[in-house]
Design a protein around this motif. Structure first.
Motif, mmCIF file in Angstrom:
data_model
loop_
_atom_site.group_PDB
_atom_site.id
_atom_site.type_symbol
_atom_site.label_atom_id
_atom_site.label_comp_id
_atom_site.label_asym_id
_atom_site.label_seq_id
_atom_site.Cartn_x
_atom_site.Cartn_y
_atom_site.Cartn_z
ATOM 1 N N ASP A 62 0.856 -1.180 0.000
ATOM 2 C CA ASP A 62 0.000 0.000 0.000
ATOM 3 C C ASP A 62 0.895 1.234 0.000
ATOM 4 O O ASP A 62 1.777 1.378 0.848
ATOM 5 C CB ASP A 62 -0.893 -0.003 1.241
ATOM 6 C CG ASP A 62 -1.740 1.251 1.353
ATOM 7 O OD1 ASP A 62 -2.817 1.294 0.744
ATOM 8 O OD2 ASP A 62 -1.293 2.195 2.042
ATOM 9 N N PRO A 232 -6.661 -4.491 0.436
ATOM 10 C CA PRO A 232 -6.340 -3.707 -0.757
ATOM 11 C C PRO A 232 -7.584 -3.353 -1.563
ATOM 12 O O PRO A 232 -8.629 -4.010 -1.473
ATOM 13 C CB PRO A 232 -5.421 -4.650 -1.555
ATOM 14 C CG PRO A 232 -4.912 -5.641 -0.568
ATOM 15 C CD PRO A 232 -6.004 -5.804 0.445
ATOM 16 N N VAL A 236 -5.694 -3.068 -6.675
ATOM 17 C CA VAL A 236 -4.468 -3.650 -6.113
ATOM 18 C C VAL A 236 -4.590 -5.167 -6.018
ATOM 19 O O VAL A 236 -3.656 -5.904 -6.357
ATOM 20 C CB VAL A 236 -4.154 -3.037 -4.735
ATOM 21 C CG1 VAL A 236 -3.000 -3.772 -4.067
ATOM 22 C CG2 VAL A 236 -3.817 -1.558 -4.880
ATOM 23 N N GLU A 237 -5.751 -5.648 -5.575
ATOM 24 C CA GLU A 237 -5.913 -7.103 -5.490
ATOM 25 C C GLU A 237 -5.855 -7.741 -6.875
ATOM 26 O O GLU A 237 -5.361 -8.863 -7.024
ATOM 27 C CB GLU A 237 -7.222 -7.456 -4.784
ATOM 28 C CG GLU A 237 -7.103 -7.303 -3.275
ATOM 29 C CD GLU A 237 -8.209 -7.968 -2.501
ATOM 30 O OE1 GLU A 237 -7.928 -8.507 -1.402
ATOM 31 O OE2 GLU A 237 -9.369 -7.932 -2.966
#
Length: 349
Positions: A62, A232, A236-237
């Motif tokens: 992150d 996330p 992002v995932e």
């Protein structure tokens, strides 16, 4: 025996290498995912210590939390230890391992639990064979090694600690001279020793989801600067799943993310703030999501998505949550959850 002051390297280190030597490296080189095109320079250890640990190559950090943690690490002084609080599987430990790996910092992990006592941090005397003779020697614990060698001391799941243990850790997390009762010594903190703790709660005590968490007193909690970790974003995932399941069609990966977020909505609310009526207790973490994508592939084309999902998640759901869990799965997948991977691939092509 008088108290002895110790400020030397552990004998396991190689004396010909100065592991405290630092170098300046561009942040865009060390953390290209975070600092692409940046002119920021960061300090790291020039030589990699034997106690360094490789981080997870699948980890996607992150950005904001990483930058805040780096501000803390790069500051001239750490006025407070660093605390990472968040639900299971939000990447607390992964973040620490990622930072330590990139900065060549030794990493000493303490798996905190309720039965741990202060001596577990300090070390103990052990019997050893030396030239055919049995001798007694001291063996430093992980916290003592971090104090001596420098690096990151990770107090993992520190909200599981007992009151006795947290009371004994006050001087340790502050970086003050730390007396080792076992060895009748006092250790002085290496200037490059950093203390980080992870927790599922803010030390509030019993939690329906984290029943082994203990109540921590404010004297201990106030010695930490806190960063809150979260699951996330979908984007992002998607990047994470591309790394672990890049051979699967994007629709298969995206459907898995939809399912994970449907479970999180039911457990934590759509804003992840706990504002949900009658929340379920099971958590579909990023850790579980990654595992499912991995095992979808490992189970092969002839097994169904439900078989792999049951193995990595559904069988661990409590009886109270079974019905709603199956309802959520059916809402996202319908009958497709009973299709084999081969059939899913044929359907998506």
């Amino acid at each position: 025996m008088s108290v002895q002051q110790i400020n030397t390297a552990v004998t396991t280190t190689t004396t010909s290498i100065d592991y405290s030597e630092m170098e300046k490296v561009a942040a865009s080189v060390l953390f290209p995912e975070i600092f692409e095109g940046s002119n920021v320079m960061l300090q790291r250890r020039k030589h990699r210590h034997p106690d360094c640990i490789e981080s997870n190559p699948m980890y996607v950090p992150d950005e904001e939390n990483t930058k805040i943690a780096l501000v803390w690490l790069m500051a001239k002084d750490q006025m407070l230890a660093l605390g990472l609080q968040g639900h299971t599987g939000t990447g607390k430990t992964e973040l620490v391992m990622y930072l330590a790996d990139r900065l060549n910092l030794p990493l000493y992990i303490v798996k905190t639990h309720a039965r741990m006592n202060p001596q577990d941090l300090e070390g103990s005397y052990v019997l050893d064979n030396e030239s055919g003779q049995t001798v007694t020697r001291k063996e430093y614990g992980p916290a003592a090694k971090a104090y001596i060698n420098g690096g990151i001391l990770l107090l993992d799941e520190m909200d599981k600690a007992s009151e006795e243990l947290t009371s004994a850790m006050h001087l340790l997390v502050e970086g003050k001279p730390w007396p080792l009762e076992m060895f009748k010594e006092t250790l002085f903190r290496n200037k490059h020793c950093f203390c980080v703790g992870t927790a599922n709660t803010y030390g509030s005590g019993h939690d329906e989801r984290y029943i082994s968490s203990n109540q921590l007193d404010q004297a201990f909690l106030s010695r930490f600067m806190w960063i809150e970790t979260a699951y996330p974003t979908t984007i992002v995932e998607a990047k994470i799943l591309e790394r672990v399941g890049g051979k699967l069609p994007v629709n298969v990966r995206n459907d898995a993310i939809r399912l994970a977020n449907a479970f999180r909505d039911a457990a934590l609310g759509v804003n992840r703030d706990g504002d949900v009526e009658d929340p379920i207790q099971c958590i579909f973490s990023t850790r579980v999501l990654v595992a499912w994508i991995y095992y979808i592939q490992a189970f092969g084309k002839f097994r169904t998505l439900k078989q792999s999902l049951e193995a990595v998640f559904l069988r661990s759901v409590s009886p109270e949550d079974k019905e709603i869990a199956h309802h959520i799965v059916n809402k996202i997948y319908g009958d497709d959850i009973n299709l084999s991977l081969g059939e899913i691939l044929s359907k998506k092509s």
